[in-house]
Structure formats: structure tokens, C-alpha cells
Scaffold this active site. Structure first.
Site, PDB file in Angstrom:
ATOM      1  N   CYS A   1      -0.885   3.043  -5.564  1.00  9.41           N
ATOM      2  CA  CYS A   1      -1.543   1.938  -4.868  1.00  9.41           C
ATOM      3  C   CYS A   1      -2.567   2.466  -3.858  1.00  9.41           C
ATOM      4  O   CYS A   1      -2.269   3.369  -3.081  1.00  9.41           O
ATOM      5  CB  CYS A   1      -0.504   1.085  -4.145  1.00  9.41           C
ATOM      6  SG  CYS A   1      -1.192  -0.368  -3.338  1.00  9.41           S
TER       7      CYS A   1
ATOM      8  N   ASP B   1       9.977  -2.166  -1.396  1.00  9.28           N
ATOM      9  CA  ASP B   1       9.131  -1.906  -2.565  1.00  9.28           C
ATOM     10  C   ASP B   1       8.051  -0.885  -2.205  1.00  9.28           C
ATOM     11  O   ASP B   1       7.070  -1.213  -1.552  1.00  9.28           O
ATOM     12  CB  ASP B   1       8.499  -3.222  -3.029  1.00  9.28           C
ATOM     13  CG  ASP B   1       7.578  -3.057  -4.226  1.00  9.28           C
ATOM     14  OD1 ASP B   1       7.646  -2.001  -4.887  1.00  9.28           O
ATOM     15  OD2 ASP B   1       6.801  -3.988  -4.508  1.00  9.28           O
TER      16      ASP B   1
ATOM     17  N   GLY C   1       0.779  -1.234   0.000  1.00  7.11           N
ATOM     18  CA  GLY C   1       0.000   0.000   0.000  1.00  7.11           C
ATOM     19  C   GLY C   1       0.805   1.276   0.000  1.00  7.11           C
ATOM     20  O   GLY C   1       0.237   2.359   0.097  1.00  7.11           O
TER      21      GLY C   1
ATOM     22  N   ARG D   1      -2.515 -10.909 -10.051  1.00  5.24           N
ATOM     23  CA  ARG D   1      -1.720 -10.330  -8.967  1.00  5.24           C
ATOM     24  C   ARG D   1      -2.501 -10.319  -7.658  1.00  5.24           C
ATOM     25  O   ARG D   1      -1.916 -10.300  -6.581  1.00  5.24           O
ATOM     26  CB  ARG D   1      -1.306  -8.903  -9.348  1.00  5.24           C
ATOM     27  CG  ARG D   1      -0.297  -8.275  -8.402  1.00  5.24           C
ATOM     28  CD  ARG D   1       0.140  -6.907  -8.911  1.00  5.24           C
ATOM     29  NE  ARG D   1       1.348  -6.463  -8.251  1.00  5.24           N
ATOM     30  CZ  ARG D   1       1.395  -5.720  -7.149  1.00  5.24           C
ATOM     31  NH1 ARG D   1       0.260  -5.349  -6.582  1.00  5.24           N
ATOM     32  NH2 ARG D   1       2.534  -5.354  -6.615  1.00  5.24           N
TER      33      ARG D   1
END
Length: 509
Positions: free
Chosen positions: A321, A360, A316, A420
Site C-alpha cells: 500500500c 489490518d 497505508g 474500493r
């Protein structure tokens, strides 16, 4: 009665921290800083089978990691993960293109036929960016070699757009060529001796095999950090999912992918364990595969025990996102990273196996990169950062007078990347989106921007007294900052001049 588990303290982001400078010796200058870092796991006393020369990898996204960006990033010393939200065959073709591009011997992706026209040449040039195009009898990259076209063979202002290629190409009999037994060193010598820019490699039947370019030789000499395999080809990664791995992975491995990564918004799942177990059963340790994403120690240990070669951290925190907004799932990126890196170090002490951690998401400013590395990340996966560059696969568009690049999340309706977000049921569709479709400011070529960002990283490391990433983790001193301190850290209590303004600003007391 039972209650949910509550984590102590708040969930923090990178912007809530600063590095406190340490002692800098005379050796602490950016030119002396080494940014090499392990990509995949290794045992105590050994080296990682793959070492990155810079701690940057590109995100597994349609709007980021195409072949062109993969080549550009490998030239800087990092690696790209070609996006998996496409057919396995198309993804394998992209991987193969990257692997074929370097080593000097390049398989053409811009091949003409003698019957094509100047307009076809211009259209192909606009599509691929290539100005040198071989001509074969059937337009196949390995067809019978008929000649070559470069930008010197035509003049757009003078020649008719319907002029056939056969009338302005340099014919095969007038070209300097070499046979398929020619080594790269000899090919480069031929290029220099004949003062040419391109050398076609032709087999004994007259069929085109590949091309050798002078610019590749020059590029390698000017880019010593290039990330190359044992055959002098660029390293490239590829994304996979937990659905079609039994068909996708073999195609990617055959195409030459150096490392794979499971692309998922949440990695603490049985589906990822099954995927990792299948890969280990089928290929043993010969295929490297990362997994994720997780945000705590439990998730890390689960994936490490399941056989992951590296673990991605972050849910998140990406700029596109909206998983936290939609599902209430996630954790502040800094808090997640600190927790997972501590778990990695404990795992290494217990097992003797070091499983690298990839941070990430959550990188907004360049200094966030240094913070993430100081907090323990072995390398960083970046999406928005790379999406801004010439080499990303999206269109550059003019929005209200400013150049922008399109950028969308893998959880957006545009990406349609249902795999995903797979939870194991039979429905192959996105029930709701977890990403947005957006623009990011266009920033120019990757090379210039990466060099600028890493200079800041190196400079900050010098302020901390560190000459490599291991030293940075050992020596870094990090402090939480208040909201008021954040304001103090930027320009404040002044009137800023416009960038193009000449002269001075008058102030009243």
C-alpha cells in the site's frame, strides 16, 4: 484563524514496541493457550454469533483470498474474505464453492466427459490440483454419471495423450455409489467398508449429485480447530463495496457467505453508512458485515453507530500500500490500533455492545501478531502473509533463482479495483494508484506456516502469563524501544555462518 487538529505524540508502528515478560505459572505452556476470539459484535452477557478459533483472517485481495485459501484457512480455524474486485456472480460462485466443499458432500469442479482425452485430464489436473475427476455425459457437475477417473487409471509415460476418457475411466457400473438420501456418517462407513477413496452420490435418475472423499474424513479428525457452521460446512466471508451492494449482497447471501466486509481504503464516510443502513433495512441483524478502515476513535464510533459488526483498523500500513506516500493519509498502525481499541472498550461500557476490532496491515514479523493482539486487536487481517503460500491464487515464479509468489495491491493498476477507492462521483476508474505490483518469497503450505506462527504467539503469551487473548490484554506490559535497542534485538557483533556451511569460522582477536 483556525489550525488543523494535531494528535499528541508520534505515530508508532509495531516494530517500535516490545512485550515485557510477566510471571509464568506451571500452567503457562503453549498447549494450554486458547486463541478463540469473537468475529462479530455481541451484547454484554452474550456470546458472539461467530467465534474464530484462531485470530487470523485473510485480506480482501485478488492475490490472496481465493476459494482454495479460504478452505485451507478455515481448516486451521480462521476465515477468508473472498475478494470483491470481480463480478458479483463470480464472487458468489467462489463463496458457493467453499460452502459446498466441506460437510463431506462436495460438488465437483473438475468434471469430464467420455469424449475428452488424457491431455484434457492432465490440463484439468494442473489447473485445479485435483486427481480424482467424475465423468458425466455432458461434463456438468450434475450430469448423468458415467464413471470416474483417478491417477491410478492412466500412466502418463505409457498412454497416448489423445486416448479418450471412456477407454480408461472406471465405468459407472463398476463404481461403488450411494443415493442422495445417504447421510455423511453412512457415506463414510461405505468408504471404509469398501476400501475406496471416493464415493459418488447419485440421484434416482442416475445424475451425479456430489462426491464424498476419504481425505475429508481424515482431515477433520486431524484438524479439530476447523471453523464450521451448523451444517458442518466451512465458514467463509466475502468483500463488498459501496457501489453495487444492492445487487452483490443478495447474491453473496444466497451463495451462503457467513459474513461480509466493506472493502475500502478509508471507512469514515457517508458511503459506508449508507451501505450499512441498506443492509440493516433489508436483512436486519441476520447478515453480518464489517466496515473500515479507520485509524482513530471518531472513525470507530461512526461505524459502530452505523451498524458495523466489526471495524477494521489501518490505512497505508500494508506492504503493497502506498496511500500514505500518494495522499499523505494514514497513521502508524500501532498508534491507530491502541486508539481504536480504547474507543471500543469505552463504547462497550457505554452501550453494552462489544464491536470487535480487526487490525489490518503493518504485520511484518510474527511477533507483531502478538503485539497487535496485546494492544487490543480481536483478530488480524493479513495479506502479504497469506500471499506467500501454496493456496493463494497467484502464480509461483522463479526470480533470479528463488521461488516467489506474485502479490499486488487492490489499489494497483493490475487490480483495477476502482470501487474500493470510490468517492461518490460517476468516474469508474483509478485516477492514480495506491498500491504496487510485486513479489513475495514463496513459503510453502499454509498449514505448516500458520502452525509455526501461532506457536510463537502462544509461547509469547505464556511469557506474559496469559492463556487466552482476554488475559493477554489484561496482563501484557508493553514498552517503547529506541532505534539502538532495535539493533540490539537482532543478531549483532558476530559473523553469521551460511545456512549450508559446514565447520566453523575462524576469528582473529
Amino acid at each position: 484563524m483556525r489550525m488543523a487538529t494535531f494528535f499528541e505524540g508520534e505515530s508508532h508502528t509495531f516494530s517500535e514496541y516490545l512485550l515485557v515478560p510477566g510471571y509464568s505459572s506451571a500452567e503457562n505452556i503453549p498447549a494450554n493457550v486458547n486463541l478463540a476470539t469473537p468475529l462479530v459484535k455481541f451484547k454484554r452477557g452474550q456470546q458472539s454469533p461467530i467465534t474464530l478459533n484462531i485470530p487470523m483472517v485473510s485480506a480482501i485481495m485478488q492475490a490472496v483470498s481465493g476459494p482454495r485459501l479460504a478452505i485451507a484457512l478455515a481448516q486451521e480455524g480462521g476465515i477468508s474474505f473472498i475478494y470483491g474486485s470481480q463480478t458479483a456472480e463470480d464472487e458468489a460462485a467462489m463463496v458457493r464453492y467453499v460452502k459446498d466443499f466441506k460437510a463431506g458432500f462436495v460438488v465437483s469442479d473438475s468434471t469430464l466427459t467420455p469424449d475428452m482425452t488424457l491431455q484434457d485430464v492432465l490440463d484439468l489436473r494442473d489447473k485445479t490440483g485435483h486427481t480424482t475427476m467424475p465423468v458425466t455425459d455432458n461434463g456438468d457437475a450434475h450430469g448423468k454419471f458415467c464413471g470416474i477417473v483417478t491417477s491410478r487409471d492412466y500412466r502418463v509415460s505409457r498412454d497416448s495423450r489423445d486416448k479418450p476418457v471412456r477407454d480408461f475411466m472406471t465405468k459407472a457400473e463398476d463404481c461403488v455409489v450411494a443415493d442422495t438420501s445417504t447421510s455423511l456418517k453412512v457415506a463414510n462407513d461405505i468408504i471404509w467398508d469398501h476400501k475406496i477413496n471416493t464415493l459418488p452420490i447419485v440421484d434416482k435418475n442416475g445424475n451425479l449429485s456430489s462426491l464424498v472423499f476419504r481425505k475429508d474424513y481424515d482431515s477433520h479428525k486431524s484438524r479439530p480447530e476447523e471453523l464450521l457452521d451448523d451444517n458442518k460446512r466451512y465458514l467463509v466471508g466475502a468483500g463488498i463495496n459501496t457501489r453495487d451492494y444492492e445487487t452483490r449482497v443478495p447474491l453473496l447471501v444466497e451463495a451462503g457467505a457467513d459474513v461480509l466486509c466493506i472493502d475500502s481504503s478509508e471507512g469514515y464516510s457517508e458511503w459506508q453508512r449508507q451501505t450499512l443502513q441498506w443492509i440493516r433495512k433489508t436483512y436486519g441483524d441476520d447478515v453480518y458485515v464489517g466496515a473500515g478502515n479507520v485509524v482513530d476513535a471518531e472513525g470507530f464510533r461512526f461505524l459502530a453507530d452505523a451498524g458495523a459488526d466489526f471495524v477494521k483498523v489501518g490505512i497505508g500500513g500494508g506492504s503493497i500500500c502506498i496511500t500514505r506516500e500518494q495522499k499523505g493519509i494514514g497513521r502508524g498502525q500501532a498508534s491507530a490500533l491502541i486508539d481504536v481499541c480504547q474507543a471500543r472498550d469505552e463504547y462497550f461500557e457505554e452501550t453494552g455492545v462489544y464491536v470487535p476490532v480487526c487490525s489490518d496491515g503493518g504485520i511484518v514479523y510474527d511477533y507483531h501478531m502478538t503485539l497487535a493482539l496485546a494492544m487490543g486487536a480481536d483478530f488480524l487481517m493479513l495479506g502479504r502473509y497469506f500471499a506467500r503460500f501454496d493456496e493463494s491464487p497467484t502464480r509461483r515464479v522463479n526470480v533470479n533463482g528463488s521461488y516467489m509468489k506474485e502479490y499486488w495491491g487492490e489499489g494497483s493498476a493490475r487490480a483495477r479495483n476502482w470501487a474500493r477507492y470510490d468517492l461518490g462521483d460517476s468516474k469508474k476508474a483509478l485516477s492514480f494508484v495506491e498500491g504496487v505490483d510485486s513479489y513475495v518469497p514463496y513459503a510453502g503450505p499454509l498449514h505448516d506456516n500458520v502452525a509455526s506462527s501461532l506457536l510463537k504467539v502462544r509461547s509469547t503469551m505464556c511469557n506474559c502469563g496469559a492463556l487466552n487473548l482476554s488475559e493477554l490484554r489484561d496482563k501484557a506490559r508493553i514498552t517503547l524501544v529506541s532505534a539502538t535497542s532495535l539493533v540490539e534485538g537482532g543478531a549483532h557483533d558476530v559473523v553469521l555462518k551460511d545456512a549450508n556451511q559446514q565447520g566453523s569460522v575462524n576469528f582473529r582477536s
